[in-house]
Design an enzyme around this catalytic site. Structure first.
Site, short mmCIF file in Angstrom:
data_model
loop_
_atom_site.label_atom_id
_atom_site.label_comp_id
_atom_site.label_asym_id
_atom_site.label_seq_id
_atom_site.Cartn_x
_atom_site.Cartn_y
_atom_site.Cartn_z
N CYS A 122 0.83 -1.21 0.00
CA CYS A 122 0.00 0.00 0.00
C CYS A 122 0.87 1.26 0.00
O CYS A 122 1.82 1.37 0.79
CB CYS A 122 -0.92 0.01 1.22
SG CYS A 122 -2.07 1.41 1.22
N CYS A 126 -0.80 5.56 6.56
CA CYS A 126 -1.61 5.50 7.78
C CYS A 126 -0.78 4.97 8.95
O CYS A 126 -0.19 3.88 8.87
CB CYS A 126 -2.83 4.62 7.55
SG CYS A 126 -3.85 5.14 6.14
N CYS A 129 -1.42 1.32 10.54
CA CYS A 129 -1.59 0.16 9.67
C CYS A 129 -0.29 -0.57 9.38
O CYS A 129 0.70 0.04 8.94
CB CYS A 129 -2.24 0.60 8.36
SG CYS A 129 -2.62 -0.78 7.26
N CYS A 166 -16.92 -9.74 4.39
CA CYS A 166 -16.21 -8.50 4.11
C CYS A 166 -14.94 -8.78 3.33
O CYS A 166 -14.03 -9.44 3.83
CB CYS A 166 -15.87 -7.78 5.41
SG CYS A 166 -17.31 -7.50 6.48
N CYS A 198 -19.82 -7.13 1.70
CA CYS A 198 -19.25 -5.81 1.94
C CYS A 198 -17.85 -5.79 1.36
O CYS A 198 -17.10 -6.76 1.51
CB CYS A 198 -19.23 -5.51 3.44
SG CYS A 198 -18.45 -3.94 3.89
N CYS A 258 -20.86 1.95 5.21
CA CYS A 258 -20.28 1.46 6.47
C CYS A 258 -19.04 2.29 6.74
O CYS A 258 -18.13 2.34 5.90
CB CYS A 258 -19.94 -0.03 6.35
SG CYS A 258 -18.97 -0.71 7.71
N ARG A 328 -20.73 -2.28 15.37
CA ARG A 328 -19.93 -3.51 15.35
C ARG A 328 -18.60 -3.26 16.04
O ARG A 328 -17.85 -2.36 15.66
CB ARG A 328 -19.69 -3.96 13.90
CG ARG A 328 -18.85 -5.22 13.80
CD ARG A 328 -18.88 -5.81 12.39
NE ARG A 328 -18.25 -4.99 11.38
CZ ARG A 328 -18.88 -4.22 10.53
NH1 ARG A 328 -20.21 -4.10 10.59
NH2 ARG A 328 -18.22 -3.52 9.63
#
Length: 384
Positions: A122, A126, A129, A166, A198, A258, A328
């Protein structure tokens, strides 16, 4: 080829400007540490700063519940009082939150299962992460898995009682080739399992959101992650506004939105309140609450876990502010709540089962036993 170019870009970027990245990460770590010290001090002022009614009036939480039943949120000041409430009031708080949860969701618990469909690689920075460009964490790195793997994951999720599957892929956003592969897999997953599907694929354009809708995707996750004012200490390669824009595109495409947050990244009490109200303002259908699982090798890898009693207050607050929404408890659940895990279901109505993206989760059998022992029931999806 798209994956190869993205990998090369990430590698080149990290090599060519490694020292600049390191400096930026160090600055963010120092900023986060300063913010953390301030937040810890603020969070410790429970008795001194909470409004008197939160401490002395046992009906305070009941009044919040009565209003939540009418979908009326607390004021920001009342929301802060929930987070600053003394631990002695925790059971009264959870009892009030449960009244709201039970009214809108009964005793049902929605199980979600995640697949890490593309790991690492990636270009984003962030701070939380393990898959980011600035992370040195030792994790698996691979391009998007094939359709057969995605379908097999969905069938396992169905067998374990999950209602939502997901599919999560790292990266700034999906390439056309990745979208085409995902679309083929989603069509087959819907045909075989009937699960709610999702996807969490990063930043989306209007066209990409429409393609997901046409393929049969039900919901798209794109977390805001933290409060707007705190966002620059967490990521610099994109903005809070970028994330809000993606959620709005998801809604415009007719997909269920979401979007949630990560608690424990040095935010203040007021910023947690801001997060709860940001979710309400966006009118998202599902709000995942993650609690930071510090991963060595990330800029936030030396942060402590959130204290479990405070985490319960956070979940209760989100229920009061967003009474009709699926709440959740997601990443970091097992390490944060520890032996208090069953209590979170008196405010939340959904959890993940199985492993997370790069960290292990509790065994599905343990989650199902916890739900059964509480007298709750699984929210099963309809048969296809």
């Amino acid at each position: 080829m798209e994956w190869a170019r993205e990998t090369a870009m990430t590698t080149t970027r990290g090599t060519a400007v490694g020292s600049e990245w390191k400096t930026a990460v160090e600055r963010r770590r120092e900023t986060a540490a300063d913010t953390t010290r301030k937040a810890s001090t603020e969070a410790g002022k429970t008795d001194a700063t909470a409004p008197p009614e939160a401490l002395d009036d046992p009906a305070f939480f009941d009044r919040l519940a009565e209003r939540a039943l009418r979908d009326e949120p607390p004021t920001p000041e009342e929301a802060e009082a929930v987070l600053r409430a003394p631990d002695e009031a925790l059971l009264s708080l959870l009892d009030a939150a449960y009244r709201v949860r039970r009214h809108f969701y009964g005793k049902r618990v929605r199980l979600n299962m995640i697949i890490n469909a593309k790991s690492g690689l990636c270009p984003e920075d962030c701070a939380y992460c393990a898959q980011s460009a600035v992370s040195t964490a030792k994790i698996a790195k691979y391009p998007l898995v094939d359709a057969e793997t995605l379908i097999a994951g969905a069938e396992r999720a169905k067998a374990l009682g999950a209602g939502t599957y997901c599919i999560v892929a790292s990266g700034r956003g999906p390439t056309p080739a990745e979208l085409a592969r995902l679309a083929d897999a989603v069509r087959e997953i819907k045909r075989r399992t009937g699960l709610t599907v999702c996807t969490s694929l990063g930043i989306l354009t209007e066209e990409k959101a429409k393609l997901l809708k046409a393929a049969g995707v039900d919901r798209v996750n794109h977390n805001l992650n933290t409060a707007e004012g705190h966002y620059p200490t967490i990521a610099t390669t994109h903005t809070y506004a970028d994330r809000v824009a993606t959620v709005e595109r998801v809604k415009a495409a007719g997909l269920s939105p979401c979007s949630g947050f990560i608690i424990g990244m040095g935010e203040s009490i007021r910023e947690i309140v801001d997060m709860a109200f940001a979710a309400r303002a966006l009118d998202v259908d599902s709000i995942p609450l993650n609690f930071l699982h510090p991963v060595p090798g990330t800029p936030l890898g030396d942060r402590p876990f959130v204290e479990p009693r405070f985490a319960l207050k956070v979940v209760a607050l989100f229920r009061f502010v967003n009474p009709t929404k699926e709440i959740r408890v997601a990443g970091g659940r097992e390490e944060t709540f520890r032996s208090l895990q069953p209590l979170l279901l008196f405010a939340a109505n959904s959890i993940f089962i199985g492993d997370y993206l790069t960290t292990p989760g509790q065994k599905p059998e343990a989650d199902r036993a916890m739900i059964e022992d509480l007298g709750f029931e699984l929210d099963h999806p309809p048969e296809p």
